[in-house]
Design an enzyme around this catalytic site. Structure first.
Site, PDB file in Angstrom:
ATOM      1  N   TRP A 119      -1.471   3.153   2.995  1.00 53.12           N
ATOM      2  CA  TRP A 119      -0.062   3.650   2.747  1.00 53.12           C
ATOM      3  C   TRP A 119       0.088   4.936   2.916  1.00 53.12           C
ATOM      4  O   TRP A 119       1.333   5.707   3.487  1.00 53.12           O
ATOM      5  CB  TRP A 119       0.618   3.010   1.515  1.00 53.12           C
ATOM      6  CG  TRP A 119       0.587   1.444   1.647  1.00 53.12           C
ATOM      7  CD1 TRP A 119      -0.209   0.685   0.952  1.00 53.12           C
ATOM      8  CD2 TRP A 119       1.378   0.795   2.789  1.00 53.12           C
ATOM      9  NE1 TRP A 119       0.256  -0.588   1.164  1.00 53.12           N
ATOM     10  CE2 TRP A 119       1.199  -0.586   2.296  1.00 53.12           C
ATOM     11  CE3 TRP A 119       2.084   0.921   3.635  1.00 53.12           C
ATOM     12  CZ2 TRP A 119       1.542  -1.793   3.014  1.00 53.12           C
ATOM     13  CZ3 TRP A 119       2.485   0.001   4.310  1.00 53.12           C
ATOM     14  CH2 TRP A 119       2.336  -1.327   4.000  1.00 53.12           C
ATOM     15  N   ASP A 161       4.523   7.769  -4.357  1.00 55.49           N
ATOM     16  CA  ASP A 161       4.605   6.379  -3.942  1.00 55.49           C
ATOM     17  C   ASP A 161       4.160   5.504  -5.105  1.00 55.49           C
ATOM     18  O   ASP A 161       2.869   5.407  -5.253  1.00 55.49           O
ATOM     19  CB  ASP A 161       4.266   6.042  -2.502  1.00 55.49           C
ATOM     20  CG  ASP A 161       4.237   4.615  -2.201  1.00 55.49           C
ATOM     21  OD1 ASP A 161       4.866   3.653  -2.990  1.00 55.49           O
ATOM     22  OD2 ASP A 161       3.927   4.286  -1.058  1.00 55.49           O
ATOM     23  N   LYS A 167       6.750  -5.354  -5.066  1.00 56.19           N
ATOM     24  CA  LYS A 167       5.262  -5.302  -5.653  1.00 56.19           C
ATOM     25  C   LYS A 167       5.332  -5.800  -7.231  1.00 56.19           C
ATOM     26  O   LYS A 167       4.738  -6.635  -7.588  1.00 56.19           O
ATOM     27  CB  LYS A 167       4.320  -4.126  -5.552  1.00 56.19           C
ATOM     28  CG  LYS A 167       4.487  -3.703  -4.125  1.00 56.19           C
ATOM     29  CD  LYS A 167       3.725  -4.633  -3.257  1.00 56.19           C
ATOM     30  CE  LYS A 167       3.770  -4.397  -1.772  1.00 56.19           C
ATOM     31  NZ  LYS A 167       3.633  -3.058  -1.198  1.00 56.19           N
TER      32      LYS A 167
END
Ligand SMILES: *Cc1c(COP(=O)(O)O)cnc(C)c1O
Length: 360
Positions: free
Chosen positions: A101, A171, A195
């Site tokens: 990511w 993030d 998530k």
């Protein structure tokens, strides 16, 4: 069939209480005679939903007044572009590459300016967090970027990098609201909610006000300009109304559970059960350096691909879903987000013990 123990990395398990409440309100939200899905985003009822959601996340995370809370769309991945578009003044930023990511965010930033990789743990399949206490951060970097919890590899920054005075952008998709956080240490904290917080389709971005600027390139799409969203309280266009409503319910659930301190204790307890087992197991082995272990995502392997497959299949048959590791890593991964009950982890470990005895 009843509910399973869902160890999915995302979209992931949500609190059962929240789902039940939403089900009860599905046809008639608090006497409005309609579902939240069916109401105007300009209605009184929705106005209260989004304002309460903002107030509750502000309270949970202790967000200072000089930070805006934006409810956006497009996934965390869209912010990979929005971040350089909104923050690159000098056209340069430092990225710490601790997994896929972070790498994707870094690659996206290269489209808009010079993204400099100042540290990476790619040499050992991202199984650790590099030392970030004294990095070579360019003098004119506009920000330093991290992915705070690495969903795929199961690592977490337990200490934030020394940014040498630059604004930190993080993030937090897979560790959102999992523990208390000092918002003042960041310029931007953001994450997709699927998530740990709510249904896919909502991204929450918490941005220090001075970073919400008007003097950005005119070519930046209106929707990706943070100022557009901030000036309109996340209602420039139709927001992901139903998703925001569920996030709001999750915030209330976390408050009822005792807030982020309580979440942290709950998450530590669960992670300890699983890591303690992995550390003494002769069959299963954690893949991450102990000091960098995530409380949310726990990857592990047997060292034998066939046995991994057998484990995942037998676990599924026993009611433990989504334990297969990420396609790039293999093995197994148990994601044990806020809404995973302790019994889920206890029962998983019992099952692993049994599997180990049978396959010794
Ligand atoms: C899942 C995930 C993403 C991607 O989220 P999308 O909402 O699918 O764009 C980004 N960062 C992290 C840390 C993630 O776990």
């Amino acid at each position: 069939m009843g509910r399973v123990y869902n160890f999915s990395a995302g979209p992931a398990v949500l609190p059962e209480e929240v789902l039940k409440e939403a089900a009860e309100e599905m046809l008639d939200y608090q006497g409005t005679g309609m579902s939240v899905m069916e109401m105007s985003h300009r209605s009184k009822a929705f106005d209260k939903i989004i304002k309460d959601a903002e107030a509750d996340i502000r309270e949970l995370m202790n967000i200072p007044d000089n930070y805006k809370v934006l409810f956006l769309q497009g996934g965390a991945s869209q912010q990979f572009a929005a971040i350089p578009m909104n923050l690159m003044k000098n056209g340069k930023a430092a990225y710490i590459i601790t997994g896929q990511w972070a790498k994707k965010a870094y690659q996206e930033a290269q489209k808009y300016g010079e993204a400099v990789a100042v540290a990476s743990s790619a040499d050992k399949t991202f199984s650790y967090i590099p030392d970030c206490s004294d990095l070579d951060i360019p003098e004119d970097a506009d920000y330093v970027y991290i992915c705070e919890n690495n969903t795929i590899y199961g690592t977490k920054f337990w200490q934030l990098p020394n940014t040498k005075g630059k604004d930190l952008v993080a993030d937090v998709s897979s560790c959102f609201l999992s523990e208390p956080v000092d918002v003042t240490k960041y310029g931007v904290i953001y994450g997709g909610v699927q998530k740990n917080v709510g249904p896919a389709g909502v991204v929450i971005a918490i941005i220090r006000e001075d970073l919400i600027r008007d003097d950005i390139p005119a070519t930046v799409p209106t929707m990706l300009k943070w100022k557009t969203q901030a000036d309109n309280d996340s209602l420039y266009n139709t927001p992901p109304c139903y998703g925001i409503y569920i996030c709001g319910k999750v915030f209330k659930w976390i408050k009822k559970m005792g807030g982020l301190e309580a979440m942290k204790a709950h998450n530590e307890k669960k992670a300890k059960i699983l890591y303690d087992f992995l550390d003494q197991s002769k069959l299963f082995k954690g893949t991450v350096e102990k000091k960098d272990r995530s409380l949310m995502n726990v990857p592990f392997v047997t060292g034998d691909e066939e046995l991994d497959k057998k484990f995942v299949a037998e676990a599924k048959a026993a009611g433990f879903e989504n334990l297969k590791g990420h396609r790039t890593v293999g093995g197994m991964r148990a994601s044990i987000y806020n809404a995973m009950p302790i019994e889920g982890v206890e029962k998983l470990v019992e099952f692993m013990k049994k599997f180990e005895a049978e396959n010794a």
